[in-house]
Design a protein around this motif. Structure first.
Motif, PDB file in Angstrom:
ATOM      1  N   HIS A 104       0.834  -1.203   0.000  1.00 23.68           N
ATOM      2  CA  HIS A 104       0.000   0.000   0.000  1.00 23.68           C
ATOM      3  C   HIS A 104       0.874   1.260   0.000  1.00 23.68           C
ATOM      4  O   HIS A 104       0.596   2.216  -0.734  1.00 23.68           O
ATOM      5  CB  HIS A 104      -0.929  -0.020   1.216  1.00 23.68           C
ATOM      6  CG  HIS A 104      -1.841   1.159   1.300  1.00 23.68           C
ATOM      7  ND1 HIS A 104      -2.845   1.395   0.380  1.00 23.68           N
ATOM      8  CD2 HIS A 104      -1.879   2.195   2.171  1.00 23.68           C
ATOM      9  CE1 HIS A 104      -3.460   2.514   0.691  1.00 23.68           C
ATOM     10  NE2 HIS A 104      -2.897   3.021   1.774  1.00 23.68           N
ATOM     11  N   GLN A 105       1.933   1.269   0.782  1.00 24.21           N
ATOM     12  CA  GLN A 105       2.833   2.430   0.837  1.00 24.21           C
ATOM     13  C   GLN A 105       3.537   2.643  -0.492  1.00 24.21           C
ATOM     14  O   GLN A 105       3.719   3.773  -0.930  1.00 24.21           O
ATOM     15  CB  GLN A 105       3.848   2.272   1.960  1.00 24.21           C
ATOM     16  CG  GLN A 105       3.279   2.497   3.338  1.00 24.21           C
ATOM     17  CD  GLN A 105       2.669   3.883   3.500  1.00 24.21           C
ATOM     18  OE1 GLN A 105       1.465   4.028   3.614  1.00 24.21           O
ATOM     19  NE2 GLN A 105       3.488   4.896   3.515  1.00 24.21           N
ATOM     20  N   LYS A 159       1.131   4.318  -2.685  1.00 25.27           N
ATOM     21  CA  LYS A 159       0.957   5.717  -2.292  1.00 25.27           C
ATOM     22  C   LYS A 159       2.109   6.565  -2.819  1.00 25.27           C
ATOM     23  O   LYS A 159       1.900   7.679  -3.320  1.00 25.27           O
ATOM     24  CB  LYS A 159       0.867   5.840  -0.765  1.00 25.27           C
ATOM     25  CG  LYS A 159      -0.494   5.466  -0.209  1.00 25.27           C
ATOM     26  CD  LYS A 159      -0.544   5.460   1.295  1.00 25.27           C
ATOM     27  CE  LYS A 159      -0.334   6.822   1.913  1.00 25.27           C
ATOM     28  NZ  LYS A 159      -0.544   6.796   3.382  1.00 25.27           N
ATOM     29  N   ASP A 173       1.718   6.888  -6.650  1.00 25.81           N
ATOM     30  CA  ASP A 173       0.615   7.801  -6.963  1.00 25.81           C
ATOM     31  C   ASP A 173       0.989   9.253  -6.673  1.00 25.81           C
ATOM     32  O   ASP A 173       0.716  10.148  -7.484  1.00 25.81           O
ATOM     33  CB  ASP A 173      -0.646   7.429  -6.177  1.00 25.81           C
ATOM     34  CG  ASP A 173      -1.308   6.163  -6.683  1.00 25.81           C
ATOM     35  OD1 ASP A 173      -0.985   5.721  -7.803  1.00 25.81           O
ATOM     36  OD2 ASP A 173      -2.145   5.612  -5.941  1.00 25.81           O
TER      37      ASP A 173
END
Length: 117
Positions: free
Chosen positions: A57-58, A61, A64
């Motif tokens: 997930h990091q 992030k 993105d």
């Protein structure tokens, strides 16, 4: 983060990534990418032995957020066991450029070690 040539840098990630380190990584990566006026960041995961949902997930992030700054991120050096874990977690990498290693990433950017001097 190590500049390679104008607008291109590599970020080797080594060791375990916990929540605190991941937060710091996001902040520092964005700041340094802006300072260096990057167009591309090669995110080297060859030193990462374990990827869990939080780490994945990091990474997304960071990719993105860099995209919002106009920086294209290329993931390189994903280890076989990490790739297997990411697939088992159901992570969708269809929107991220992935290369096996630094040489392939540089060739994809029409660069070679010889042209970098």
């Amino acid at each position: 983060m190590v500049p390679i040539t104008k607008g291109i840098a590599i970020l080797p990630l080594i060791g375990e990534v916990d929540t605190e380190r991941a937060t710091l990584l996001l902040e520092e990566t964005l700041k340094k990418a802006n300072e260096l006026k990057l167009s591309h960041l090669l995110f080297d995961l060859s030193g990462v032995m374990i990827v869990d949902t939080m780490v994945a997930h990091q990474i997304f992030k960071i990719v993105d957020a860099l995209g919002l700054l106009g920086v294209k991120t290329i993931l390189i050096g994903i280890r076989p066991e990490v790739a297997q874990t990411m697939i088992q977690l159901g992570i969708d990498f269809s929107k991220i450029t992935i290369e096996a290693n630094l040489e392939q990433a540089l060739l994809g950017l029409n660069l070679t070690i010889d042209t970098l001097g």
